[in-house]
Design a protein around this motif. Sequence first.
Motif, PDB file in Angstrom:
ATOM      1  N   THR A  25      51.056  82.108  66.344  1.00 56.95           N
ATOM      2  CA  THR A  25      51.451  81.955  67.551  1.00 56.95           C
ATOM      3  C   THR A  25      49.719  81.585  68.297  1.00 56.95           C
ATOM      4  O   THR A  25      49.833  80.828  69.783  1.00 56.95           O
ATOM      5  CB  THR A  25      51.295  83.915  68.069  1.00 56.95           C
ATOM      6  N   GLU A  26      48.587  81.828  67.477  1.00 58.44           N
ATOM      7  CA  GLU A  26      47.277  81.637  68.254  1.00 58.44           C
ATOM      8  C   GLU A  26      47.389  79.657  69.102  1.00 58.44           C
ATOM      9  O   GLU A  26      46.912  79.441  69.226  1.00 58.44           O
ATOM     10  CB  GLU A  26      46.302  81.809  67.682  1.00 58.44           C
ATOM     11  N   LEU A  27      47.671  79.377  67.341  1.00 61.28           N
ATOM     12  CA  LEU A  27      47.738  77.801  66.979  1.00 61.28           C
ATOM     13  C   LEU A  27      49.492  76.825  67.845  1.00 61.28           C
ATOM     14  O   LEU A  27      48.988  76.420  68.365  1.00 61.28           O
ATOM     15  CB  LEU A  27      48.114  77.493  65.840  1.00 61.28           C
ATOM     16  N   LEU A  28      50.327  77.720  67.393  1.00 60.63           N
ATOM     17  CA  LEU A  28      51.358  76.549  67.301  1.00 60.63           C
ATOM     18  C   LEU A  28      52.304  76.584  69.059  1.00 60.63           C
ATOM     19  O   LEU A  28      52.409  76.566  69.184  1.00 60.63           O
ATOM     20  CB  LEU A  28      52.770  76.865  66.432  1.00 60.63           C
ATOM     21  N   GLU A  29      51.476  78.478  69.404  1.00 58.90           N
ATOM     22  CA  GLU A  29      52.494  79.097  70.594  1.00 58.90           C
ATOM     23  C   GLU A  29      51.004  78.971  71.961  1.00 58.90           C
ATOM     24  O   GLU A  29      51.804  77.953  73.031  1.00 58.90           O
ATOM     25  CB  GLU A  29      52.432  80.250  70.133  1.00 58.90           C
ATOM     26  N   LYS A  30      50.069  79.075  71.718  1.00 59.95           N
ATOM     27  CA  LYS A  30      49.435  79.062  72.519  1.00 59.95           C
ATOM     28  C   LYS A  30      48.609  77.895  73.268  1.00 59.95           C
ATOM     29  O   LYS A  30      48.171  76.987  73.375  1.00 59.95           O
ATOM     30  CB  LYS A  30      48.595  80.015  72.408  1.00 59.95           C
ATOM     31  N   ARG A  31      48.326  76.722  71.637  1.00 58.10           N
ATOM     32  CA  ARG A  31      47.917  75.620  71.414  1.00 58.10           C
ATOM     33  C   ARG A  31      48.896  74.420  71.183  1.00 58.10           C
ATOM     34  O   ARG A  31      48.807  73.725  70.846  1.00 58.10           O
ATOM     35  CB  ARG A  31      46.734  75.886  71.164  1.00 58.10           C
ATOM     36  N   THR A  32      50.756  74.656  72.272  1.00 58.75           N
ATOM     37  CA  THR A  32      51.374  73.857  71.640  1.00 58.75           C
ATOM     38  C   THR A  32      51.217  72.430  72.400  1.00 58.75           C
ATOM     39  O   THR A  32      51.696  72.002  71.481  1.00 58.75           O
ATOM     40  CB  THR A  32      52.706  74.510  71.778  1.00 58.75           C
ATOM     41  N   ARG A  33      50.521  72.240  72.873  1.00 64.78           N
ATOM     42  CA  ARG A  33      50.490  70.782  73.234  1.00 64.78           C
ATOM     43  C   ARG A  33      49.628  69.661  72.479  1.00 64.78           C
ATOM     44  O   ARG A  33      50.091  68.963  71.852  1.00 64.78           O
ATOM     45  CB  ARG A  33      49.343  71.282  74.783  1.00 64.78           C
ATOM     46  N   ASN A  34      48.550  71.132  71.648  1.00 67.53           N
ATOM     47  CA  ASN A  34      47.773  69.815  70.790  1.00 67.53           C
ATOM     48  C   ASN A  34      48.868  70.025  69.366  1.00 67.53           C
ATOM     49  O   ASN A  34      48.370  69.193  68.552  1.00 67.53           O
ATOM     50  CB  ASN A  34      46.914  70.672  70.719  1.00 67.53           C
ATOM     51  N   TYR A  35      50.083  71.233  68.903  1.00 65.24           N
ATOM     52  CA  TYR A  35      50.308  71.183  67.843  1.00 65.24           C
ATOM     53  C   TYR A  35      51.577  71.092  67.877  1.00 65.24           C
ATOM     54  O   TYR A  35      52.284  71.554  66.885  1.00 65.24           O
ATOM     55  CB  TYR A  35      49.918  72.683  67.145  1.00 65.24           C
ATOM     56  N   SER A  36      52.040  70.532  68.727  1.00 61.00           N
ATOM     57  CA  SER A  36      54.031  69.619  68.759  1.00 61.00           C
ATOM     58  C   SER A  36      54.355  68.889  68.361  1.00 61.00           C
ATOM     59  O   SER A  36      55.217  68.199  67.919  1.00 61.00           O
ATOM     60  CB  SER A  36      54.288  69.993  70.138  1.00 61.00           C
ATOM     61  N   ASP A  37      53.027  67.452  67.326  1.00 54.68           N
ATOM     62  CA  ASP A  37      53.432  66.861  66.691  1.00 54.68           C
ATOM     63  C   ASP A  37      53.393  66.581  65.406  1.00 54.68           C
ATOM     64  O   ASP A  37      53.962  68.148  64.979  1.00 54.68           O
ATOM     65  CB  ASP A  37      52.480  65.967  66.416  1.00 54.68           C
ATOM     66  N   ARG A  38      54.617  65.603  64.613  1.00 54.57           N
ATOM     67  CA  ARG A  38      54.689  66.311  63.205  1.00 54.57           C
ATOM     68  C   ARG A  38      54.051  65.073  62.360  1.00 54.57           C
ATOM     69  O   ARG A  38      53.631  63.748  62.832  1.00 54.57           O
ATOM     70  CB  ARG A  38      56.377  65.454  63.368  1.00 54.57           C
ATOM     71  N   PRO A  39      53.786  65.227  61.295  1.00 53.12           N
ATOM     72  CA  PRO A  39      53.233  64.366  60.148  1.00 53.12           C
ATOM     73  C   PRO A  39      53.920  63.394  60.238  1.00 53.12           C
ATOM     74  O   PRO A  39      54.697  62.914  60.421  1.00 53.12           O
ATOM     75  CB  PRO A  39      53.539  65.241  58.722  1.00 53.12           C
ATOM     76  N   ASN A  40      52.799  62.258  60.060  1.00 50.00           N
ATOM     77  CA  ASN A  40      53.806  60.996  60.124  1.00 50.00           C
ATOM     78  C   ASN A  40      54.077  60.835  58.095  1.00 50.00           C
ATOM     79  O   ASN A  40      53.776  60.727  58.002  1.00 50.00           O
ATOM     80  CB  ASN A  40      52.363  60.031  60.198  1.00 50.00           C
TER      81      ASN A  40
END
Length: 510
Positions: A89-104
């Motif tokens: 929740t802290e990373l993928l929801e509240k910091r979603t702008r930085n954690y919305s990419d997918r691995p290459n």
Amino acid sequence: MAPSSYPSALVFSSLILVFVVLLKRWHTASRQPFPPGPKPKLFIGNLLDIPTERPWLTYTEWGKRYGHITHFEAFGNHVVVLNSLKAATELLEKRTRNYSDRPNLPIMDLMGWGICLSIMRHGGVWRQYRRLFHQYFRRDAIPTYHPIYERKIQGFLRNLLSTPEHFVDHIKTLSAAIIMATMFGYEVNPTNDPFVGLAEEGVRLFAQGLVPGRFAVNTFPILRYFPSWFPGCGFHRFARDASEVIERMKTLPFKFVQQNMQHGVGASSVVREMLESPNSLNCDSVEEMETTIKNVAAVGYAAANETTAATLLVFFLAMALNPPVLRKAQEEIDSVVGPGRIPQMGDRPGLPYCEAMVRELYRFLPTVPLAIPHATLEDDFYEGYFIPKGTTIIPNVWAMTHDESVYTNPDEFRPERFLDKDGQLNSDDRVLGFGFGRRICAGRYAADAVNWLAIVSTLSIFDIEKAKDENGMVIPIEPRLANEVITHPMPFKCAITPRNHETRKVVEGN
């Protein structure tokens, strides 16, 4: 330098570059306070520690040993596993702008699966596809498809009545029939349907592309430019063969809709609506429009086909293992729906125990136990630990749904976890298997509606219990997931019989 020496020089220079990059990454990483995890070795990192057999179980154990965020790396590629809902929740929801990419994952592009909304890198094309998919599968659009769901589920019940021993095949046919009718207005054949076979093969290839460590090009993207004869580059042949399958999977159902439109026949469908409203797609050419529609539709019918079937298999397994739960759900259905008809979507609010049971199915054996990995767009710190740009973030849904501090005795199947003392639903309604943040599954409302209706309809008509062998001995069932990215229960047998003569007549009369 002679022209014949160019390939050798390229290979040598590339290897030197890889070595320098790895050395630089290791030197930089050794000074950073990464989250705890298994101790890495020089250059290869934790390559030998990465689990290949049901990795969600190993990651869960790592979480107990190292903490709710765990770090490991291989050849300078960093991975952080989130073993708690708090961290997710802290990373993928509240910091979603930085954690919305997918691995290459270069293998996916080489296969033709780079168009998949689930794994597409964050950017303009992803936003376009996501917007288009949301337009047709947002929450308030789903009632439009309820008649399709109900019609196909009635056919599923008839198939169960006729040949219950083939319930696995009937489940696969149901999930394919619903999405094919929705996306393309296509009626699948009961067996050996060519479009269904293409979808199953496409998903199988998709899952192979996600297996960690299977393809060297995912670890060393520069290898995509090396010839297939170079050691470790056999993925080129795999990708070429896979791309032919993926292209047919995208093109053939699309052409089916086009041909129907040209002849003025065929049912309405998502693809047909898109073709009839091209201006809404914001494409610059007919070619771009057709490519966009093919890609979005292919993703929808491949992904939904697999995940729906997996969830329904979990349902049959759970019912065979838990007769008291089945009986209680049937009693609720009988009291609310009554005899003589199959439940409909409108009955859902009046069936809290059945709703709790469906939530428990999602929790008990999540069919995507590690979700789809995220990736960081920028460097970040969490709880004092460094998470560098480009880190692969794995949400361990299994660990979250089997957290003993949240779910007492998590290996037990108990729908009561989701009910309050008055027998009404509590607030724990989140399905973690659908993902997190901006990358949450765009088709989750459709999937949930299909799962719920198929489950309660089956319960209203059939009893499900453990099967017996020719000697009358009960055949045991082990609630174990297959070792796959999009997983399902290991093969099992169960006995499926009409509850009574009246329920049999309900199916035969529909």
